[in-house]
Design a protein around this motif. Sequence first.
Motif, mmCIF file in Angstrom:
data_model
loop_
_atom_site.group_PDB
_atom_site.id
_atom_site.type_symbol
_atom_site.label_atom_id
_atom_site.label_comp_id
_atom_site.label_asym_id
_atom_site.label_seq_id
_atom_site.Cartn_x
_atom_site.Cartn_y
_atom_site.Cartn_z
ATOM 1 N N LEU A 1 7.622 15.806 6.827
ATOM 2 C CA LEU A 1 6.606 14.787 6.603
ATOM 3 C C LEU A 1 5.557 15.426 5.725
ATOM 4 N N GLY A 2 5.386 14.900 4.542
ATOM 5 C CA GLY A 2 4.437 15.488 3.613
ATOM 6 C C GLY A 2 3.218 14.618 3.426
ATOM 7 N N GLY A 3 2.105 15.250 3.122
ATOM 8 C CA GLY A 3 0.895 14.513 2.812
ATOM 9 C C GLY A 3 -0.199 14.722 3.829
ATOM 10 N N ALA A 4 -1.416 14.410 3.407
ATOM 11 C CA ALA A 4 -2.602 14.653 4.215
ATOM 12 C C ALA A 4 -2.667 13.778 5.460
ATOM 13 N N LYS A 5 -1.913 12.687 5.495
ATOM 14 C CA LYS A 5 -1.967 11.782 6.644
ATOM 15 C C LYS A 5 -0.704 11.852 7.501
ATOM 16 N N ALA A 6 0.056 12.938 7.373
ATOM 17 C CA ALA A 6 1.286 13.088 8.155
ATOM 18 C C ALA A 6 0.993 13.083 9.653
ATOM 19 N N ASP A 7 -0.157 13.617 10.054
ATOM 20 C CA ASP A 7 -0.502 13.604 11.474
ATOM 21 C C ASP A 7 -0.692 12.180 11.989
ATOM 22 N N GLN A 8 -1.160 11.271 11.135
ATOM 23 C CA GLN A 8 -1.312 9.873 11.539
ATOM 24 C C GLN A 8 0.053 9.227 11.794
ATOM 25 N N VAL A 9 1.049 9.625 10.995
ATOM 26 C CA VAL A 9 2.401 9.112 11.193
ATOM 27 C C VAL A 9 2.924 9.568 12.547
ATOM 28 N N ALA B 1 6.769 4.409 10.649
ATOM 29 C CA ALA B 1 5.433 4.851 11.040
ATOM 30 C C ALA B 1 4.590 5.236 9.829
ATOM 31 N N ALA B 2 5.226 5.570 8.725
ATOM 32 C CA ALA B 2 4.497 5.941 7.507
ATOM 33 C C ALA B 2 3.951 4.728 6.755
ATOM 34 N N ILE B 3 4.345 3.531 7.166
ATOM 35 C CA ILE B 3 3.849 2.315 6.519
ATOM 36 C C ILE B 3 2.421 2.053 6.996
ATOM 37 N N PRO B 4 1.466 1.962 6.065
ATOM 38 C CA PRO B 4 0.080 1.699 6.487
ATOM 39 C C PRO B 4 -0.001 0.389 7.267
ATOM 40 N N GLY B 5 -0.775 0.432 8.335
ATOM 41 C CA GLY B 5 -0.975 -0.764 9.136
ATOM 42 C C GLY B 5 0.076 -0.993 10.195
ATOM 43 N N SER B 6 1.187 -0.234 10.153
ATOM 44 C CA SER B 6 2.167 -0.409 11.213
ATOM 45 C C SER B 6 1.541 0.070 12.509
ATOM 46 N N ASP B 7 1.831 -0.620 13.583
ATOM 47 C CA ASP B 7 1.187 -0.278 14.846
ATOM 48 C C ASP B 7 2.198 0.159 15.885
ATOM 49 N N LEU B 8 3.136 0.975 15.446
ATOM 50 C CA LEU B 8 4.120 1.501 16.385
ATOM 51 C C LEU B 8 3.385 2.290 17.458
ATOM 52 N N ASP B 9 3.665 1.994 18.679
ATOM 53 C CA ASP B 9 3.040 2.710 19.789
ATOM 54 C C ASP B 9 4.025 2.691 20.952
ATOM 55 N N ALA C 1 0.833 -1.202 0.000
ATOM 56 C CA ALA C 1 0.000 0.000 0.000
ATOM 57 C C ALA C 1 0.865 1.248 0.000
ATOM 58 N N GLU C 2 0.279 2.329 -0.509
ATOM 59 C CA GLU C 2 0.985 3.612 -0.534
ATOM 60 C C GLU C 2 1.213 4.119 0.883
ATOM 61 N N ALA C 3 2.370 4.735 1.116
ATOM 62 C CA ALA C 3 2.725 5.259 2.440
ATOM 63 C C ALA C 3 1.736 6.329 2.884
ATOM 64 N N LEU C 4 1.579 6.452 4.194
ATOM 65 C CA LEU C 4 0.699 7.473 4.755
ATOM 66 C C LEU C 4 1.243 8.878 4.536
ATOM 67 N N ALA C 5 2.567 8.990 4.435
ATOM 68 C CA ALA C 5 3.211 10.297 4.249
ATOM 69 C C ALA C 5 4.590 10.080 3.646
#
Length: 172
Positions: free
Chosen positions: A99-107, A162-170, A2-6
């Motif tokens: 960090l670029g992109g609309a989902k950078a905050d998710q990263v 963290a930009a990888i979709p589905g990664s659950d780094l916490d 899948a495409e990266a989140l950012a």
Amino acid sequence: MAEALATVARVDGLGMILIRADLARAGDAIAEAAGLAIPEPTRIVTDGSRSLGWMSPDELLLILPAGETAAALTDLQQALVGEHALVADVSDLRAVFDLGGAKADQVLSKLCPVDFAAFPKDGLRRTRAAQTAVAFWRQGKGFRVIGMRSTADYLGLILQNAAIPGSDLDPR
């Protein structure tokens, strides 16, 4: 895959000047020398290629093109003669990532304990990204993240992971 989140990109060519002073006493002199208004607590002001961020009650960080650093350092030192102040070029101590992109905050939310829904557009946050100290603020549709140069490889890696979709780094 899948495409990266950012997108994660290392940023070079920036200068950074740390300014420590009594902002109530020296704020006007700093603002004039830096060419930017003194930001409110936990905020950053930007005009063109320069930004001035509030780092603590007596600390600001001026971010500017590397080629302007020496002149700005001299201007700030001259403006603060007679004040109990510290003005230091910390450019070589820091690593910068965009960090670029609309989902950078998710990263960043995977790495930092921050409520991004409440994070102001001109906000500057000092916190931890996993196990390293960072500061960040909104830039365009993403964020600019600064950390210590000594942890640059680690910081770049955790941002990319963290930009990888589905990664659950916490880190909590």
